[in-house]
Design a protein around this motif. Structure first.
Motif, mmCIF file in Angstrom:
data_model
loop_
_atom_site.group_PDB
_atom_site.id
_atom_site.type_symbol
_atom_site.label_atom_id
_atom_site.label_comp_id
_atom_site.label_asym_id
_atom_site.label_seq_id
_atom_site.Cartn_x
_atom_site.Cartn_y
_atom_site.Cartn_z
ATOM 1 N N GLU A 11 8.671 9.283 -9.367
ATOM 2 C CA GLU A 11 8.593 8.048 -8.597
ATOM 3 C C GLU A 11 7.281 7.304 -8.870
ATOM 4 N N ALA A 12 6.215 8.061 -9.115
ATOM 5 C CA ALA A 12 4.945 7.420 -9.489
ATOM 6 C C ALA A 12 5.096 6.674 -10.800
ATOM 7 N N GLU A 13 5.821 7.282 -11.727
ATOM 8 C CA GLU A 13 6.035 6.624 -13.017
ATOM 9 C C GLU A 13 6.868 5.354 -12.866
ATOM 10 N N PHE A 14 7.840 5.373 -11.952
ATOM 11 C CA PHE A 14 8.615 4.161 -11.694
ATOM 12 C C PHE A 14 7.680 3.022 -11.280
ATOM 13 N N TYR A 28 19.305 11.928 -16.940
ATOM 14 C CA TYR A 28 18.808 10.721 -17.609
ATOM 15 C C TYR A 28 19.457 9.473 -17.015
ATOM 16 N N ASP A 29 20.774 9.488 -16.870
ATOM 17 C CA ASP A 29 21.473 8.335 -16.297
ATOM 18 C C ASP A 29 21.041 8.092 -14.853
ATOM 19 N N LYS A 30 20.839 9.159 -14.114
ATOM 20 C CA LYS A 30 20.387 9.013 -12.725
ATOM 21 C C LYS A 30 18.990 8.413 -12.673
ATOM 22 N N MET A 31 18.125 8.849 -13.582
ATOM 23 C CA MET A 31 16.782 8.304 -13.640
ATOM 24 C C MET A 31 16.817 6.791 -13.866
ATOM 25 N N LEU A 32 17.642 6.342 -14.813
ATOM 26 C CA LEU A 32 17.723 4.915 -15.106
ATOM 27 C C LEU A 32 18.218 4.115 -13.887
ATOM 28 N N ASP A 33 19.231 4.630 -13.200
ATOM 29 C CA ASP A 33 19.762 3.917 -12.045
ATOM 30 C C ASP A 33 18.741 3.854 -10.914
ATOM 31 N N THR A 34 18.029 4.959 -10.676
ATOM 32 C CA THR A 34 17.012 4.960 -9.627
ATOM 33 C C THR A 34 15.869 4.015 -9.980
ATOM 34 N N PHE A 35 15.497 3.987 -11.249
ATOM 35 C CA PHE A 35 14.446 3.059 -11.691
ATOM 36 C C PHE A 35 14.881 1.612 -11.459
ATOM 37 N N ARG A 36 16.119 1.307 -11.749
ATOM 38 C CA ARG A 36 16.628 -0.043 -11.502
ATOM 39 C C ARG A 36 16.598 -0.374 -10.009
ATOM 40 N N ARG A 76 0.866 -1.184 0.000
ATOM 41 C CA ARG A 76 0.000 0.000 0.000
ATOM 42 C C ARG A 76 0.904 1.236 0.000
ATOM 43 N N ILE A 77 1.043 1.830 -1.176
ATOM 44 C CA ILE A 77 2.022 2.896 -1.361
ATOM 45 C C ILE A 77 1.315 4.200 -1.724
ATOM 46 N N VAL A 78 1.708 5.262 -1.048
ATOM 47 C CA VAL A 78 1.279 6.615 -1.404
ATOM 48 C C VAL A 78 2.498 7.328 -1.991
ATOM 49 N N VAL A 79 2.347 7.908 -3.174
ATOM 50 C CA VAL A 79 3.466 8.576 -3.839
ATOM 51 C C VAL A 79 3.101 10.038 -4.081
ATOM 52 N N LEU A 80 4.043 10.915 -3.738
ATOM 53 C CA LEU A 80 3.779 12.349 -3.761
ATOM 54 C C LEU A 80 4.471 13.087 -4.897
ATOM 55 N N GLN A 81 5.247 12.379 -5.710
ATOM 56 C CA GLN A 81 5.954 13.036 -6.813
ATOM 57 C C GLN A 81 5.842 12.187 -8.067
ATOM 58 N N TRP A 82 5.920 12.860 -9.219
ATOM 59 C CA TRP A 82 5.559 12.222 -10.476
ATOM 60 C C TRP A 82 6.585 11.231 -10.992
ATOM 61 N N LEU A 116 4.067 2.439 2.932
ATOM 62 C CA LEU A 116 5.211 3.191 2.415
ATOM 63 C C LEU A 116 4.706 4.485 1.786
ATOM 64 N N ILE A 117 5.392 5.585 2.116
ATOM 65 C CA ILE A 117 5.130 6.876 1.479
ATOM 66 C C ILE A 117 6.397 7.277 0.726
ATOM 67 N N ILE A 118 6.235 7.675 -0.531
ATOM 68 C CA ILE A 118 7.374 8.075 -1.360
ATOM 69 C C ILE A 118 7.202 9.541 -1.750
ATOM 70 N N GLY A 119 8.242 10.340 -1.495
ATOM 71 C CA GLY A 119 8.189 11.754 -1.835
ATOM 72 C C GLY A 119 9.519 12.262 -2.348
ATOM 73 N N THR A 120 9.659 13.581 -2.356
ATOM 74 C CA THR A 120 10.869 14.248 -2.824
ATOM 75 C C THR A 120 11.471 15.052 -1.687
ATOM 76 N N LEU A 121 12.772 14.951 -1.516
ATOM 77 C CA LEU A 121 13.448 15.611 -0.408
ATOM 78 C C LEU A 121 13.217 17.114 -0.416
ATOM 79 N N SER A 122 13.357 17.753 -1.558
ATOM 80 C CA SER A 122 13.268 19.212 -1.622
ATOM 81 C C SER A 122 11.851 19.723 -1.352
ATOM 82 N N TRP A 123 10.853 18.881 -1.547
ATOM 83 C CA TRP A 123 9.474 19.306 -1.342
ATOM 84 C C TRP A 123 8.895 18.840 -0.015
#
Length: 341
Positions: A75-78, A167-175, A67-73, A130-137
Motif C-alpha cells: 500500500e505504501a508503494e501504491f 498480480y491482477d489483484k494488485m493492479l485492480d487495488t492500485f487502480r 496526512r496518511i500513515v501506512v503500515l504495509q509495503w 487516514l491509516i492504511i494497514g493489512t487485515l491479517s496483521w
C-alpha cells in the motif's frame, strides 16, 4: 557465543520480515463507515464523498486524506506510485533493504515502528487523517488505530476472491487507490509503464537461447534450523510476471492454496533442468554461508549446470507496480547477461 547470538538475531529479523509475504484469508463486508463528523449533514450526498473499499468495509471521506500513515509495503508503494508521500511509515530500515523502486520514500517520512507491532504513540503524534494497514496483521489493533484516525485494512491474499493470481489483484487495488485519491491518470500512466516494461522484456528474450524454458522462482533465507525456500507458484505475482516473459513455471503442483510453498533444500531435488531464479539477501546469502560444499545442494542439476539467476535481495515479490517492474527488469537482466554461459 557472540557470533551465535548475532546469527539468532538475524534469523528472527528475517522471519519477521518474511511473515509479510504470507497469505491470509480475506474477510468481506458491506458495512459502510462514515469518517467525518459532518457525515450526518443532510446536505451531503454519497456523490459528494470520496469512498474506498478495504477488506472489511467501505470508508467515506468528505475530502481526500492528506496526512496518511501506512503500515504495509504494498500500500505504501501504491501511494508513492501516485506521487503521494505518507507522513508515517512502518519498518523503513527493512524497506530500504528489501525494496528498490522509484520513486523513493522522502527523507522526512517518520518511522512508526515495525509492521507487526507499530507504535501507536508515534502514529498518534503525526495526527493522520487516514491509516492504511493489512487485515491479517493489524486487525488486532483496529480499535486503537480507529481511535486515532479512520483506518483502512487491505489484504494481498487472493483466497476467497475471484482472482487467479495476485498480480491482477494488485493492479485492480492500485487502480482503486488512483480513483480514491483522484489520480486515475497517474495510475494508468504507471500501469502503462509496467506493461511496456513487460513488452520490452518479451522482445529481448524472444530470440534468446537458454538450456530450458522452465523456471523455478524462489526466495531463500535462513530458517530457525536450516535454509528455507519459498517456491512461487502461478498464483504469485513473481511467477505470473516471469511467465509473461515467455517462460514456464516448473512448479505445477503447489502444496497449498497460497502463492508459494515453504520447503527445504531436499525438496529441490524434484526439479532438474530448470532456470533457478532466486531472491536472496547479501547479508543472508544461504548459498554461500550454509549450502556451499553440501552434497545435497551441489548435486542439484541446476547447480551443477550453473543455471542459477539472481534477482537481487531488493526485489520485493509482493509489492506494487514498481516492484513488478523491478521483477521484470531483474529477470531480463539476469537472463540476458548469462545467456550462453
Amino acid at each position: 557465543m557472540k557470533k551465535l547470538l548475532t546469527r539468532l538475531m538475524l534469523v528472527i529479523s528475517m522471519l519477521t520480515i518474511l511473515a509479510g509475504c504470507g497469505t491470509a484469508k480475506e474477510s468481506t463486508g458491506s458495512e459502510t463507515k462514515s469518517t467525518s463528523a459532518a457525515a450526518s449533514d443532510n446536505n451531503k450526498t454519497v456523490e459528494n464523498k470520496h469512498t474506498i473499499k478495504d477488506a472489511r468495509t467501505t470508508l467515506e471521506f468528505d475530502k481526500i486524506p492528506e496526512r496518511i500513515v501506512v503500515l504495509q509495503w504494498q500500500e505504501a508503494e501504491f501511494l508513492l506510485a501516485l506521487g503521494i508521500q505518507p507522513v508515517g511509515f512502518a519498518d523503513i530500515p527493512n524497506w530500504d533493504l528489501w525494496v528498490n523502486i522509484e520513486p523513493k520514500l522522502a527523507a522526512d517520512v517518520v518511522d512508526v515502528g515495525s509492521r507487526v507491532e507499530p507504535s501507536l504513540e508515534a502514529i498518534a503524534e503525526l495526527k493522520p487523517d487516514l491509516i492504511i494497514g493489512t487485515l491479517s496483521w493489524h486487525e488486532g489493533y483496529l480499535e486503537q488505530l480507529e481511535s486515532i484516525a479512520p483506518t483502512a485494512l487491505f489484504e494481498t491474499s487472493i483466497n476467497g476472491t475471484n482472482y487467479t493470481n495476485e498480480y491482477d489483484k494488485m493492479l485492480d487495488t492500485f487502480r482503486e487507490f488512483g480513483t480514491f485519491f483522484d489520480k486515475e491518470a497517474e495510475a494508468e500512466a504507471v500501469i502503462a509503464k509496467l506493461e511496456k516494461t513487460i513488452s520490452d522484456g518479451q522482445e529481448k528474450l524472444k530470440d534468446a537461447e537458454f538450456p530450458t524454458k522452465e523456471f523455478l522462482a524462489a526466495m531463500a533465507y535462513s530458517g530457525t534450523q536450516a535454509p528455507e525456500f519459498r517456491l512461487y507458484n502461478n498464483r504469485s505475482q513473481t511467477a505470473t510476471l516471469i511467465s509473461k516473459l515467455g517462460l514456464t513455471n516448473a512448479l505445477t503442483e503447489p502444496k497449498g492454496d497460497g502463492t508459494f510453498d515453504v520447503t527445504n533444500v531436499e525438496a529441490l531435488t524434484a526439479f532438474k533442468d530448470v532456470l533457478f531464479m532466486h531472491i536472496v539477501q547479501d547479508t543472508d546469502n544461504v548459498f554461500e554461508n550454509n549450502l556451499k560444499g553440501a552434497s545435497v545442494w551441489e548435486d542439484l542439476y541446476f547447480v551443477q549446470k550453473d543455471q542459477m539467476y539472481g534477482l537481487g535481495g531488493d526485489t520485493w515479490p509482493q509489492g506494487g507496480p514498481y516492484s513488478a517492474i523491478t521483477i521484470v527488469n531483474k529477470t531480463v537482466e539476469s537472463l540476458t547477461s548469462a545467456e550462453g554461459k
